[in-house]
Scaffold this motif. Sequence first.
Motif, mmCIF file in Angstrom:
data_model
loop_
_atom_site.group_PDB
_atom_site.id
_atom_site.type_symbol
_atom_site.label_atom_id
_atom_site.label_comp_id
_atom_site.label_asym_id
_atom_site.label_seq_id
_atom_site.Cartn_x
_atom_site.Cartn_y
_atom_site.Cartn_z
ATOM 1 N N ASP A 1 -3.134 1.441 6.088
ATOM 2 C CA ASP A 1 -3.622 0.438 5.705
ATOM 3 C C ASP A 1 -2.735 -0.601 5.204
ATOM 4 O O ASP A 1 -2.970 -1.563 5.894
ATOM 5 C CB ASP A 1 -4.540 0.236 4.038
ATOM 6 C CG ASP A 1 -4.973 1.189 3.658
ATOM 7 O OD1 ASP A 1 -5.978 1.286 4.198
ATOM 8 O OD2 ASP A 1 -5.781 1.545 3.070
ATOM 9 N N GLU A 2 -0.986 -0.252 5.551
ATOM 10 C CA GLU A 2 -0.445 -0.684 5.022
ATOM 11 C C GLU A 2 -0.158 -1.495 6.365
ATOM 12 O O GLU A 2 0.336 -3.026 6.966
ATOM 13 C CB GLU A 2 1.076 -0.747 4.402
ATOM 14 C CG GLU A 2 2.033 -1.677 4.617
ATOM 15 C CD GLU A 2 3.272 -0.739 4.088
ATOM 16 O OE1 GLU A 2 3.327 -0.326 2.701
ATOM 17 O OE2 GLU A 2 4.384 -0.325 4.710
ATOM 18 N N LYS B 1 -8.626 3.127 15.065
ATOM 19 C CA LYS B 1 -8.165 3.693 13.957
ATOM 20 C C LYS B 1 -9.103 5.194 14.445
ATOM 21 O O LYS B 1 -8.607 6.035 14.063
ATOM 22 C CB LYS B 1 -9.243 3.673 12.745
ATOM 23 C CG LYS B 1 -10.504 3.093 12.566
ATOM 24 C CD LYS B 1 -10.940 2.869 11.540
ATOM 25 C CE LYS B 1 -10.675 1.993 10.919
ATOM 26 N NZ LYS B 1 -11.077 1.225 9.276
ATOM 27 N N TRP C 1 -2.353 -1.321 9.279
ATOM 28 C CA TRP C 1 -3.613 -2.306 9.911
ATOM 29 C C TRP C 1 -3.349 -3.352 9.420
ATOM 30 O O TRP C 1 -4.166 -4.049 10.339
ATOM 31 C CB TRP C 1 -4.625 -1.477 9.604
ATOM 32 C CG TRP C 1 -4.728 -0.137 10.520
ATOM 33 C CD1 TRP C 1 -4.408 -0.405 11.597
ATOM 34 C CD2 TRP C 1 -5.185 0.766 9.565
ATOM 35 N NE1 TRP C 1 -4.899 1.529 11.589
ATOM 36 C CE2 TRP C 1 -5.483 1.286 10.933
ATOM 37 C CE3 TRP C 1 -6.047 1.299 8.226
ATOM 38 C CZ2 TRP C 1 -6.208 2.929 11.207
ATOM 39 C CZ3 TRP C 1 -7.235 2.089 8.244
ATOM 40 C CH2 TRP C 1 -7.048 3.133 9.285
ATOM 41 N N LEU C 2 -2.998 -4.231 8.210
ATOM 42 C CA LEU C 2 -2.596 -4.943 7.169
ATOM 43 C C LEU C 2 -1.196 -6.407 8.704
ATOM 44 O O LEU C 2 -1.815 -7.592 7.783
ATOM 45 C CB LEU C 2 -2.219 -5.355 5.907
ATOM 46 C CG LEU C 2 -3.141 -4.912 4.828
ATOM 47 C CD1 LEU C 2 -2.736 -4.251 2.985
ATOM 48 C CD2 LEU C 2 -4.308 -5.923 5.048
ATOM 49 N N ARG D 1 -6.357 -1.196 13.489
ATOM 50 C CA ARG D 1 -7.197 -0.750 12.784
ATOM 51 C C ARG D 1 -8.532 -0.679 13.767
ATOM 52 O O ARG D 1 -9.597 -0.266 14.051
ATOM 53 C CB ARG D 1 -7.846 -1.429 11.745
ATOM 54 C CG ARG D 1 -8.791 -3.282 12.287
ATOM 55 C CD ARG D 1 -9.041 -3.459 10.293
ATOM 56 N NE ARG D 1 -7.823 -3.799 9.478
ATOM 57 C CZ ARG D 1 -7.836 -3.207 8.323
ATOM 58 N NH1 ARG D 1 -8.385 -2.361 7.619
ATOM 59 N NH2 ARG D 1 -6.910 -3.532 7.303
ATOM 60 N N PRO E 1 0.524 -1.095 0.268
ATOM 61 C CA PRO E 1 0.166 0.318 -0.009
ATOM 62 C C PRO E 1 1.443 0.819 -0.041
ATOM 63 O O PRO E 1 0.305 2.373 -1.246
ATOM 64 C CB PRO E 1 -0.802 0.244 1.378
ATOM 65 C CG PRO E 1 -1.061 -1.525 1.978
ATOM 66 C CD PRO E 1 0.451 -2.236 1.264
ATOM 67 N N TYR F 1 -3.682 7.836 5.110
ATOM 68 C CA TYR F 1 -4.516 6.762 5.069
ATOM 69 C C TYR F 1 -3.231 5.629 4.363
ATOM 70 O O TYR F 1 -4.209 4.338 4.368
ATOM 71 C CB TYR F 1 -6.131 6.942 4.605
ATOM 72 C CG TYR F 1 -6.719 7.556 5.482
ATOM 73 C CD1 TYR F 1 -7.123 6.858 6.022
ATOM 74 C CD2 TYR F 1 -6.661 8.700 5.647
ATOM 75 C CE1 TYR F 1 -8.426 7.328 7.616
ATOM 76 C CE2 TYR F 1 -7.557 9.332 6.937
ATOM 77 C CZ TYR F 1 -8.282 8.657 7.405
ATOM 78 O OH TYR F 1 -9.148 9.336 8.624
ATOM 79 N N ASP F 2 -2.982 5.425 3.156
ATOM 80 C CA ASP F 2 -1.641 4.300 2.419
ATOM 81 C C ASP F 2 -1.577 3.814 3.650
ATOM 82 O O ASP F 2 -0.957 2.811 3.366
ATOM 83 C CB ASP F 2 -1.939 5.552 1.413
ATOM 84 C CG ASP F 2 -2.344 5.216 -0.299
ATOM 85 O OD1 ASP F 2 -3.385 5.044 0.075
ATOM 86 O OD2 ASP F 2 -1.761 6.566 -0.674
#
Length: 564
Positions: A484-485, A509, A487-488, A506, A313, A480-481
């Motif tokens: 995303d990384e 958040k 949170w994965l 997450r 991401p 947010y990009d």
Amino acid sequence: MLHRVFLFLKRWLLQRIRGKPMGNKLNTTRKSSARKTNLNDFLLEVAKSIFTDIFNVDVVIVKIMNYAQRLVDADRASLFLVDEKKHELYARVFDVGLTCSTYRDLAALDLEEALKLSSIREIRFPISKGVAGYVATTGNILNIKDAYKDDRFNPEVDIVTGYKTKSILCMPIFIRGSVIGVVEMVNKTHGSFTKADEYAFELFAVYCGLALFHAELYEKIWRSEKKYKVALDVLSYHSQATIEELRELRQKPIPTCLPSITHYSFSPWHVSESNKPVYCLYMFKKLFGSRRYDLDDVMRFTLTVRKNYRKVPYHNWSHGFAVANTMFTIIETSQHQLNSLECLTLFVACLCHDLDHRGKTNQYMIQSSSPLAAVYTTSTLEHHHFNQTVTILQNEGHNIFKYLTSEQYKTVLGDMRRYILATDITAFFENRIAMEKILSTGHFSWDTIHHRNVLVALLMTACDLCSVFKPWHIHRQLVYDIMDEFWLQGDEEIMSGLVPTDLMDRRKKAALPKLQVDFTKSICLPCYVLVHRLLPDTKPMLDGCTTNLKNWQKQADDSGGTEV
């Protein structure tokens, strides 16, 4: 028979003359037998304990130091291994006891620098230095009853730490007739080290040598296996640029003017994937002209670098391109005294600084027992990024530095390694302290190598964090990009039974605005403040960072922790 009786009577008479009653002979024999029994029991315990952990060199070293300390009743114990290739002694694990006492023999090191190493995993010094060096080079036992009366002892650390070294017993560890290590024991609890201590440790050293030899052998095999797995992983994911890709890039004209590319508000992420290599060629040519490089080599190199970024991401090709663009902007728009070779190295280091990034943090790589973490124990990903860069340069038709002299090429690779390792965020804190000290105790000088090195390390961090100072609408999307990384990774940690940090979770958040405020205040803002003090023309980075911080603070205050 008569001869034996005569010898016994002779010894008895001598003992009587010396005032030693015959009865003591039996007691002495019993005590000696008891000592041997205790020593044998101790060595059996050593063998059982050490050889159960033969697969981990560091554990073996720690156990050897602990047992050595117990064996001779010492207050401190250190173990140094021999590096025959570099003619150095090194300590992988610091001594049992006082943190800094490991350094007492580091006469070759500046004391302040040696003490800084207390948080570092490995230290090294010339094999010819100090008490440990003497034992390593001669293979002789050294039993010093008064350290301060021996010229080989370095008392500087005692002065700083307040620890008083009195007696030292330093013993070599042999394997196949060669010294592979040295154990140094300091300050016997009662009195000085004795001949009995020397004898006991000589027996103990046999077990030490065998354990270290087999542990290091296993570790080499284990690390080779991990490197093999990493290589297979990389090969399965990446490849070199294709002939078709090179042909397509050749057909694209390189612009003669791109004025917006040097604006700090420029968004590299909005440049199309097909045009990013073209922009790279433009920046390369703008910085370095066209006489000292082969354009086809630069094209192949750029395309292969793009291919060796993973589709994660955030830490992807777009990020590498953006970081390189930021360094290009700093070089082009600020008044600096960096030479052309430094500029070249910085630009390429930025372009390659996250090659083959897996979208995970160093800490996760270690916790998940990744093969990469086994190969690189510190700055795991950053070491891998640099090695991937070197691998690409070694591909046929990819060496963009082939016109440099061998000395220049060596300098470029050494500097690039430092620059890429500087992007490990943990390195920023040390660099920040170093620069603040420079500025508080005097003034920054371009002619001082240390000052220059700290500045370029800060520049690497400033460029790596470039999304922080971009216009709010760009910056917010990039946050947010990267989330995303993160949170994965947090999802994987939860599935593995681990507890992720708030930043990776997450489920938390809603706390994002506050987390961004904390991150910006602790790392980003201090970085841009320092860079601005040294390069005033970089003020747009500081201004953009400050504006975005205010926006996050407002969201945190308005939402009371609710995501906006």
